[in-house]
Design an enzyme around this catalytic site. Structure first.
Site, PDB file in Angstrom:
ATOM      1  N   CYS A 155       0.814  -1.212   0.103  1.00  0.00           N
ATOM      2  CA  CYS A 155      -0.037   0.089   0.107  1.00  0.00           C
ATOM      3  C   CYS A 155       0.734   1.435   0.042  1.00  0.00           C
ATOM      4  O   CYS A 155       0.414   2.405   0.017  1.00  0.00           O
ATOM      5  CB  CYS A 155      -0.919  -0.014   1.200  1.00  0.00           C
ATOM      6  SG  CYS A 155      -2.052  -1.429   1.251  1.00  0.00           S
ATOM      7  N   HIS A 295      -2.330   7.890   6.781  1.00  0.00           N
ATOM      8  CA  HIS A 295      -2.696   6.777   6.210  1.00  0.00           C
ATOM      9  C   HIS A 295      -3.832   6.185   6.499  1.00  0.00           C
ATOM     10  O   HIS A 295      -4.730   5.365   5.729  1.00  0.00           O
ATOM     11  CB  HIS A 295      -1.421   5.403   6.211  1.00  0.00           C
ATOM     12  CG  HIS A 295      -1.877   4.157   5.575  1.00  0.00           C
ATOM     13  ND1 HIS A 295      -1.844   3.946   4.172  1.00  0.00           N
ATOM     14  CD2 HIS A 295      -1.764   3.054   6.091  1.00  0.00           C
ATOM     15  CE1 HIS A 295      -1.794   2.693   4.083  1.00  0.00           C
ATOM     16  NE2 HIS A 295      -2.088   2.076   5.106  1.00  0.00           N
ATOM     17  N   GLU A 306      -0.247   4.590  14.034  1.00  0.00           N
ATOM     18  CA  GLU A 306      -0.089   5.788  13.196  1.00  0.00           C
ATOM     19  C   GLU A 306      -0.143   6.995  13.965  1.00  0.00           C
ATOM     20  O   GLU A 306       0.418   8.026  14.017  1.00  0.00           O
ATOM     21  CB  GLU A 306      -0.780   5.778  11.761  1.00  0.00           C
ATOM     22  CG  GLU A 306      -0.424   7.012  10.926  1.00  0.00           C
ATOM     23  CD  GLU A 306      -1.256   7.212   9.738  1.00  0.00           C
ATOM     24  OE1 GLU A 306      -0.904   7.914   8.991  1.00  0.00           O
ATOM     25  OE2 GLU A 306      -2.311   6.423   9.622  1.00  0.00           O
ATOM     26  N   LYS A 326      -9.179   8.092   3.284  1.00  0.00           N
ATOM     27  CA  LYS A 326      -9.579   6.635   2.720  1.00  0.00           C
ATOM     28  C   LYS A 326     -11.034   6.536   3.534  1.00  0.00           C
ATOM     29  O   LYS A 326     -11.688   5.713   3.117  1.00  0.00           O
ATOM     30  CB  LYS A 326      -8.716   5.627   3.577  1.00  0.00           C
ATOM     31  CG  LYS A 326      -7.381   5.535   2.896  1.00  0.00           C
ATOM     32  CD  LYS A 326      -6.412   4.310   3.166  1.00  0.00           C
ATOM     33  CE  LYS A 326      -5.250   4.341   2.405  1.00  0.00           C
ATOM     34  NZ  LYS A 326      -4.245   5.273   2.988  1.00  0.00           N
ATOM     35  N   HIS A 331      -9.947   2.378   0.440  1.00  0.00           N
ATOM     36  CA  HIS A 331      -8.427   1.987   0.279  1.00  0.00           C
ATOM     37  C   HIS A 331      -7.911   1.656  -0.827  1.00  0.00           C
ATOM     38  O   HIS A 331      -8.507   0.344  -1.383  1.00  0.00           O
ATOM     39  CB  HIS A 331      -8.008   1.119   1.219  1.00  0.00           C
ATOM     40  CG  HIS A 331      -6.330   0.958   1.434  1.00  0.00           C
ATOM     41  ND1 HIS A 331      -5.485   1.482   0.907  1.00  0.00           N
ATOM     42  CD2 HIS A 331      -5.733   0.246   2.423  1.00  0.00           C
ATOM     43  CE1 HIS A 331      -4.346   1.375   1.295  1.00  0.00           C
ATOM     44  NE2 HIS A 331      -4.163   0.450   2.247  1.00  0.00           N
ATOM     45  N   PHE A 392       1.873  -3.526   3.884  1.00  0.00           N
ATOM     46  CA  PHE A 392       2.214  -4.976   4.494  1.00  0.00           C
ATOM     47  C   PHE A 392       3.665  -5.167   4.162  1.00  0.00           C
ATOM     48  O   PHE A 392       4.247  -4.914   3.062  1.00  0.00           O
ATOM     49  CB  PHE A 392       1.438  -6.068   3.769  1.00  0.00           C
ATOM     50  CG  PHE A 392       0.077  -6.075   4.201  1.00  0.00           C
ATOM     51  CD1 PHE A 392      -0.635  -5.158   5.233  1.00  0.00           C
ATOM     52  CD2 PHE A 392      -0.802  -7.102   3.670  1.00  0.00           C
ATOM     53  CE1 PHE A 392      -1.953  -5.461   5.775  1.00  0.00           C
ATOM     54  CE2 PHE A 392      -2.241  -7.117   4.091  1.00  0.00           C
ATOM     55  CZ  PHE A 392      -2.669  -6.336   5.108  1.00  0.00           C
TER      56      PHE A 392
END
Length: 404
Positions: A155, A295, A306, A326, A331, A392
């Site tokens: 991502c 994010h 985060e 998002k 996403h 990831f």
């Protein structure tokens, strides 16, 4: 800039929907999701590739590639540069994708299975599934003969691409680079796989309210699809031709969490270092950043780590406003960074910060000093913005943009 997204297939419509907090999440129509745990996604509507692409572009390109080509066409037209006045070796393509031609891969395996395993594969099967094919086809379509490659950091892929484009121009290896990212992951295997990871929201009764970053009731992200493209150009070269300049890509950085295959570091250590490094690379102080696009995917673990990282870098800053786009777009995996860089640019040019929708009760574990924009958009001047993406595998990619 160019965009093909669930919230709009051009910059004007996209930005209007983002500023007004209009979610695109809806029941899945691309396949029968009746038996899936998650039965909704942020899907692109009213997309007709025949209106934008030649027959060969469509025939040899997976849906993710078609999105990329259309968004690239918008961005190239918007940039106004004329390849005939340049060496084609001065123009490159650095593009990101997390999954590549997933739809083609699934379709071909289903057809293989349906024919008693007779190997009648489409001759475009392999090219259409390759993750590098979007960058390759953009280059082929427009005759760009400079640097050309694809970044794959889950991502964070398109933020990685933007950083690489920035550095190739800095190193004097290109004058212009087409960059961004694309993915088309609204497929059975993708939805089923992310369900197995327990990463997706299962709020099937209310899709538009499913993505709720930082909210105490968040339960996973909403899958999205699309492409975002930016044309990066060396400043003096752009000035010499009288280019329309939206903003400067001032700096970028990447780090690794080195922690877990899917989870972010619980204290956000990798994210903290990436944000600090990006600020240093941009030659800016934390007080210079007026907007941070988080994010924040709406997962219980990721949002918290985060938020801790942002607070560790910025503290209880009164200069910084945080939003999680998002919540509106879903996403878009490998396209997320590019889409969110475009949003960051628009906050700088328009002085409007989009809201984080569906966030009604902020998780009490989120540091209280963060100014998270909820409810309606905020009119506020932004001279510099930061955009975070995490993938990831522990990939952290941060881009800093500022006003010219």
């Amino acid at each position: 800039m160019g965009v093909v997204a669930p919230n709009g297939n051009n910059i004007i419509d996209f930005w209007d929907n983002v500023v007004n907090g209009r979610s695109a999440a809806a029941p899945i129509v691309r396949f029968n999701a009746e038996h899936f745990k998650t039965r909704f996604a942020s899907q692109i509507s009213n997309f007709d590739p025949t209106l934008h692409l030649e027959r060969n572009d469509i025939k040899r390109g997976d849906l993710y590639t078609q999105y990329a080509l259309v968004a690239a066409g918008q961005a190239i037209a918007d940039s106004g540069f004329d390849l005939s006045s340049m060496s084609p070796f001065d123009v490159g393509v650095i593009f990101g994708s997390a999954q590549g031609g997933m739809e083609t891969f699934e379709q071909q395996l289903r057809e293989y299975d349906a024919t008693d395993h007779a190997p009648h594969f489409n001759p475009f099967f392999i090219p259409k599934t390759l993750i590098n094919m979007a960058s390759g086809l953009i280059s082929i379509k427009y005759g760009f003969m400079g640097v050309n490659f694809t970044t794959v950091t889950a991502c964070a892929s398109s933020n990685t691409a933007i950083m690489e484009a920035l550095n190739y121009i800095r190193f004097g290896k290109a004058k212009v680079i087409i960059t961004g990212g694309s993915d088309a992951p609204v497929t059975e295997a993708s939805i089923g796989g992310y369900n197995a990871l327990k990463a997706l929201s299962t709020r099937n009764d209310d899709p538009t309210a499913a993505s709720r970053p930082f909210d105490v009731d968040r339960d996973g992200f909403v899958m999205g699809e699309g492409a975002g493209v930016l044309v990066l150009e060396e400043y003096e070269h752009a000035r010499a031709r009288g280019a329309k300049i939206y903003a400067e890509v001032a700096g970028a950085a990447m780090t690794s969490d080195a922690y877990h295959i899917t989870a972010t570091h619980p204290e956000g250590l990798g994210a903290i270092h990436a944000m600090k490094s990006a600020l240093h690379d941009a030659g800016l102080n934390k007080e210079d950043i007026g907007f941070l696009n988080a994010h924040a995917t709406s997962t219980p673990v990721g949002d918290l780590s985060e938020a801790k990282g942002i607070h560790a870098v910025y503290g209880d800053s009164k200069h910084l406003f945080v939003s999680a786009s998002k919540s509106i777009t879903g996403h878009l995996l490998g396209a997320a960074g590019a889409i969110e860089a475009i949003i960051a640019v628009k906050t700088i040019t328009d002085g409007v910060i989009p809201p984080t929708i569906n966030t009604h009760t902020i998780d009490p574990n989120i540091p209280a000093g963060l100014q998270i924009v909820t409810g309606d958009a905020l009119e506020h001047p932004v001279n510099a913005a930061m955009s975070n993406t995490f993938g990831f595998g522990g990939h952290n990619g941060v881009v800093v943009l500022k006003k010219i």
